[in-house]
Design a protein around this motif. Structure first.
Motif, PDB file in Angstrom:
ATOM      1  N   GLU A 248      28.019-108.764 -35.185  1.00 24.21           N
ATOM      2  CA  GLU A 248      26.931-107.674 -35.615  1.00 24.21           C
ATOM      3  C   GLU A 248      27.345-106.524 -34.726  1.00 24.21           C
ATOM      4  OE1 GLU A 248      23.261-106.209 -36.743  1.00 24.21           O
ATOM      5  OE2 GLU A 248      24.205-108.248 -37.283  1.00 24.21           O
ATOM      6  N   ASN A 249      28.307-106.545 -33.858  1.00 25.34           N
ATOM      7  CA  ASN A 249      28.601-105.334 -33.064  1.00 25.34           C
ATOM      8  C   ASN A 249      29.974-104.918 -33.423  1.00 25.34           C
ATOM      9  OD1 ASN A 249      26.214-105.233 -31.498  1.00 25.34           O
ATOM     10  ND2 ASN A 249      26.877-107.010 -30.223  1.00 25.34           N
ATOM     11  N   GLU A 250      30.824-105.800 -33.725  1.00 24.76           N
ATOM     12  CA  GLU A 250      32.153-105.405 -33.783  1.00 24.76           C
ATOM     13  C   GLU A 250      32.941-105.948 -35.032  1.00 24.76           C
ATOM     14  OE1 GLU A 250      34.890-105.383 -30.014  1.00 24.76           O
ATOM     15  OE2 GLU A 250      33.352-106.883 -29.369  1.00 24.76           O
ATOM     16  N   GLY A 251      31.974-106.388 -36.134  1.00 22.02           N
ATOM     17  CA  GLY A 251      32.671-107.095 -37.137  1.00 22.02           C
ATOM     18  C   GLY A 251      32.978-105.604 -38.199  1.00 22.02           C
ATOM     19  N   TYR A 252      34.021-106.067 -39.270  1.00 22.30           N
ATOM     20  CA  TYR A 252      34.378-105.114 -39.860  1.00 22.30           C
ATOM     21  C   TYR A 252      33.261-104.432 -40.816  1.00 22.30           C
ATOM     22  CZ  TYR A 252      37.306-102.983 -43.851  1.00 22.30           C
ATOM     23  OH  TYR A 252      37.635-102.092 -44.560  1.00 22.30           O
ATOM     24  N   TYR A 253      32.446-105.300 -41.284  1.00 18.58           N
ATOM     25  CA  TYR A 253      31.344-105.064 -42.353  1.00 18.58           C
ATOM     26  C   TYR A 253      30.106-104.391 -41.557  1.00 18.58           C
ATOM     27  CZ  TYR A 253      33.736-106.946 -46.112  1.00 18.58           C
ATOM     28  OH  TYR A 253      34.743-107.314 -47.213  1.00 18.58           O
ATOM     29  N   SER A 254      30.138-104.374 -40.026  1.00 21.09           N
ATOM     30  CA  SER A 254      29.073-103.881 -39.472  1.00 21.09           C
ATOM     31  C   SER A 254      29.329-102.691 -38.823  1.00 21.09           C
ATOM     32  CB  SER A 254      28.927-104.901 -38.017  1.00 21.09           C
ATOM     33  OG  SER A 254      28.497-106.034 -38.424  1.00 21.09           O
ATOM     34  N   LYS A 255      30.507-102.177 -38.760  1.00 17.77           N
ATOM     35  CA  LYS A 255      31.128-100.981 -38.117  1.00 17.77           C
ATOM     36  C   LYS A 255      31.943-100.109 -38.737  1.00 17.77           C
ATOM     37  CE  LYS A 255      35.037-102.171 -35.271  1.00 17.77           C
ATOM     38  NZ  LYS A 255      35.723-101.897 -33.992  1.00 17.77           N
TER      39      LYS A 255
END
Length: 332
Positions: free
Chosen positions: A27-34
């Motif tokens: 949620e904080n550092e994933g590719y599709y999140s950020k």
């Protein structure tokens, strides 16, 4: 993203699927999140929707055909629509009447992508976090489609050594993150019987299988279109002893061993085993399943004066490397 503490906290071993889940969807550092700008010519990879209007034309043509067979205007549910390029391309292919009355729904597990899709498409689409919620919204009747979706699901990776299959994962050794094999129960897949050759590495999208089974009871009728890169199991690992797991950053190919150091900053993917996808669809009683190449699916709508269209249906290229599964359900 530093994944070493996560590995150490899980008995110093995680599967490649667990690594992909963390690297892509945290949620904080994933590719599709950020890393939302990673899609398109200026990002890390491109999809067909960013190259040509041919995919949208072909999808709309199939949707219209399915609406005739179903005897009703089927709502459209797009799963994993990225930055909304395909949704907008499809709406450009709609007639005025279709723009006014066709329901278009997007589904994405990434909150950041859902927010982006809502901004891009505005009131033209509804956005949901799960297929179940979307199907409930349309009473279970829908034309469902995805473009490059199964390949983005976390894939388990296995190697055949000493007459048995071992699962590959990541461990921390002397301060470095390395791949290591471990004996674990095998998921159901056609790949194990076909590619049992010493040293061969394979992938299984077990997470896709579980996800697919979860929402099938909510789908009452319509059609499902799946477009992705991959092959049937007999062709999948031809001349690929190291498997197909890889990454992309700035349109540069990354090998599997390079991925841990770039976790959260690159896309990670593996080719799709269409034999397994076909078996999933055929496991639904009374449904009809058609499998074909992207070339076969898109050629009828292609403009051969456009280089981008020719690229998408090229023999020996994208036209055969990408394949299409159409799953019809009109009798429920």
């Amino acid at each position: 993203m530093n994944i070493a503490p996560y590995i150490l906290a899980h008995d110093n071993w995680i599967s490649m699927a667990e690594f992909m889940e963390l690297a892509l969807y945290d949620e904080n550092e994933g590719y599709y999140s950020k890393n939302i700008p990673g899609i398109g010519f200026r990002g890390d990879f491109s999809t067909a929707a960013t190259m040509s209007n041919l995919p949208a034309k072909s999808i709309v043509a199939l949707w219209r055909e399915c609406c005739k067979k179903a005897g009703t205007r089927l709502p459209i549910i797009e799963i994993g629509g990225g930055n909304g390029d395909m949704a907008m391309a499809i709406r450009r292919e709609f007639s005025l009447w279709e723009k006014m009355f066709a329901k278009y729904i997007m589904v994405d597990r990434s909150r950041a992508l859902r927010n982006l899709q809502g901004l891009v498409a505005g009131s033209a689409v509804s956005v949901y976090s799960s297929v179940e919620k979307a199907l409930k919204r349309v009473n279970g009747k829908a034309f469902i489609f995805s473009n490059e979706l199964p390949d983005a699901f976390p894939a388990r990776q296995f190697v055949y050594q000493g007459g048995k299959w071992l699962e590959l994962g990541l461990t921390v050794m002397n301060g470095s993150i390395v791949r290591q094999a471990d004996r674990r129960p095998l998921p159901a897949s056609s790949v194990f019987a076909h590619w049992a050759k010493e040293g061969q590495v394979v992938e299984v999208h077990d997470s896709y299988t579980k996800w697919y089974a979860e929402w099938q009871p909510y789908w009452k009728s319509g059609a499902m279109l799946t477009i992705d890169y991959g092959q049937t199991v007999d062709k999948l690992y031809y001349r690929r002893p190291a498997g197909s797991l890889r990454g992309y950053k700035a349109h540069t190919l990354l090998q599997a061993d390079e991925l841990p150091a770039l976790a959260g900053r690159c896309d990670i993917t593996a080719d799709v085993n269409f034999t397994d996808l076909i078996a999933l669809a055929q496991g639904c009683p009374n449904d009809v399943v058609h499998y074909m190449s992207q070339r076969q699916f898109m050629a009828p709508m292609a403009d051969m004066n456009k280089p981008e269209d020719k690229h998408l249906i090229a023999e020996g290229g994208a036209g055969e490397y990408f394949n299409v599964l159409i799953h019809y359900r009109f009798n429920i």
